[in-house]
Design an enzyme around this catalytic site. Sequence first.
Site, PDB file in Angstrom:
ATOM      1  N   ASN A 175      55.488  99.502  62.790  1.00  0.00           N
ATOM      2  CA  ASN A 175      54.971  98.874  64.010  1.00  0.00           C
ATOM      3  C   ASN A 175      54.695  97.397  63.743  1.00  0.00           C
ATOM      4  O   ASN A 175      53.719  97.049  63.084  1.00  0.00           O
ATOM      5  CB  ASN A 175      53.697  99.584  64.470  1.00  0.00           C
ATOM      6  CG  ASN A 175      53.211  99.083  65.824  1.00  0.00           C
ATOM      7  OD1 ASN A 175      53.762  98.131  66.378  1.00  0.00           O
ATOM      8  ND2 ASN A 175      52.183  99.717  66.353  1.00  0.00           N
ATOM      9  N   SER A 178      52.615  95.389  68.082  1.00  0.00           N
ATOM     10  CA  SER A 178      51.359  95.431  68.822  1.00  0.00           C
ATOM     11  C   SER A 178      50.887  94.008  69.094  1.00  0.00           C
ATOM     12  O   SER A 178      50.895  93.172  68.187  1.00  0.00           O
ATOM     13  CB  SER A 178      50.284  96.172  68.022  1.00  0.00           C
ATOM     14  OG  SER A 178      49.016  95.993  68.636  1.00  0.00           O
ATOM     15  N   GLY A 300      56.629 103.449  80.598  1.00  0.00           N
ATOM     16  CA  GLY A 300      56.636 103.640  82.041  1.00  0.00           C
ATOM     17  C   GLY A 300      57.275 104.911  82.543  1.00  0.00           C
ATOM     18  O   GLY A 300      57.663 104.976  83.717  1.00  0.00           O
ATOM     19  N   TYR A 321      53.398 108.109  76.924  1.00  0.00           N
ATOM     20  CA  TYR A 321      52.038 107.667  76.591  1.00  0.00           C
ATOM     21  C   TYR A 321      51.226 107.589  77.885  1.00  0.00           C
ATOM     22  O   TYR A 321      50.546 108.531  78.252  1.00  0.00           O
ATOM     23  CB  TYR A 321      52.061 106.325  75.850  1.00  0.00           C
ATOM     24  CG  TYR A 321      50.700 105.844  75.405  1.00  0.00           C
ATOM     25  CD1 TYR A 321      50.312 105.932  74.073  1.00  0.00           C
ATOM     26  CD2 TYR A 321      49.791 105.292  76.307  1.00  0.00           C
ATOM     27  CE1 TYR A 321      49.056 105.496  73.653  1.00  0.00           C
ATOM     28  CE2 TYR A 321      48.537 104.864  75.904  1.00  0.00           C
ATOM     29  CZ  TYR A 321      48.171 104.961  74.580  1.00  0.00           C
ATOM     30  OH  TYR A 321      46.928 104.541  74.172  1.00  0.00           O
TER      31      TYR A 321
END
Length: 342
Positions: A175, A178, A300, A321
């Site tokens: 990751n 972020s 989304g 999510y």
Amino acid sequence: MFSSLYPLARASLFKMDAEDAHHLTLRMLGAAGRTGLACALSPRVPDAPRTVMGLSFRNPVGLAAGLDKDGAAIDGFAALGFGFIEVGTVTPRAQPGNPRPRMFRLPEADAIINRMGFNNSGVDQFVKNVQAARYRGVLGLNIGKNADTPIERAADDYLYCLERVYPFASYVTINISSPNTKNLRQLQGAGELDALLAALKDKQRRLADLHGKLVPLALKIAPDLDDEQVKEIAATLLRHDIEGVIATNTTLSREAVKGLPHADEAGGLSGRPVFDASNAVIRKLRAELGDAVPIIGVGGIFSGEDARAKLAAGAALVQLYTGFIYRGPALVAECVKAIARG
């Protein structure tokens, strides 16, 4: 049963502070997973097998990282029918993240803004939680850097976490996207990314020899990238034989939520407003990568048709999510069924 009860539960949860509701849900799912109650109450989700990154997925709909940062509720989430689970982001040392409040709902836009800042209990506790889980499906472990680690030393944190989680992961997500850890997105730059991935691939090869298995690496990227940046990232993925890419993380854009309560809060925006931007990045990646690097599409998804659109854009798998928070477990089965219909 979970699916039919969720609208009632959501009404109560949405009256609470967003982060408090999140923690309560995790505790409940953790308990349900430990007792087996989650399996008894969960919706039926059909199998829709896929093989991606050399891994066999029961279905192509996964849980995105961030919902279970410490891997404390793996069995509870698995019982809801996800084809794979991703937990984290975890860092070498425990850290509190950013000050509260740091999570905000924008229900008018089916969205959430968060500036959590990689709050987690550290990789040692994370590994203990993963080992305690009974789940034996595909498990992604998402790693990051501590907030107080200088960006010039970021690779040290990723390499340390990779070594710790490697024996327990089906795949490992890097990751670097972020927006809530200072300067983290600098690692998406061509030179920085090239150096980081070179170090990680070298470590992966040595760990594969040590453990007798190759655990795939996936890179998680932001939606806030221009065409040239996407091309550079794609070229770097190909150059280093990275096994997967996750598109995308949250956005810094507020164009779609202007004027709404909490719209000006700092942090990453997720949910329906990021759907088109995520799909655009997926399409650009697919054009650059061909079939060489599979894409996991996230951002989304609120319906089965949204999941199908991610696959049509070029994703091989999808993750949920914010849509899961708003829609609940029914969304998992809906997405799997829509994809299975073709």
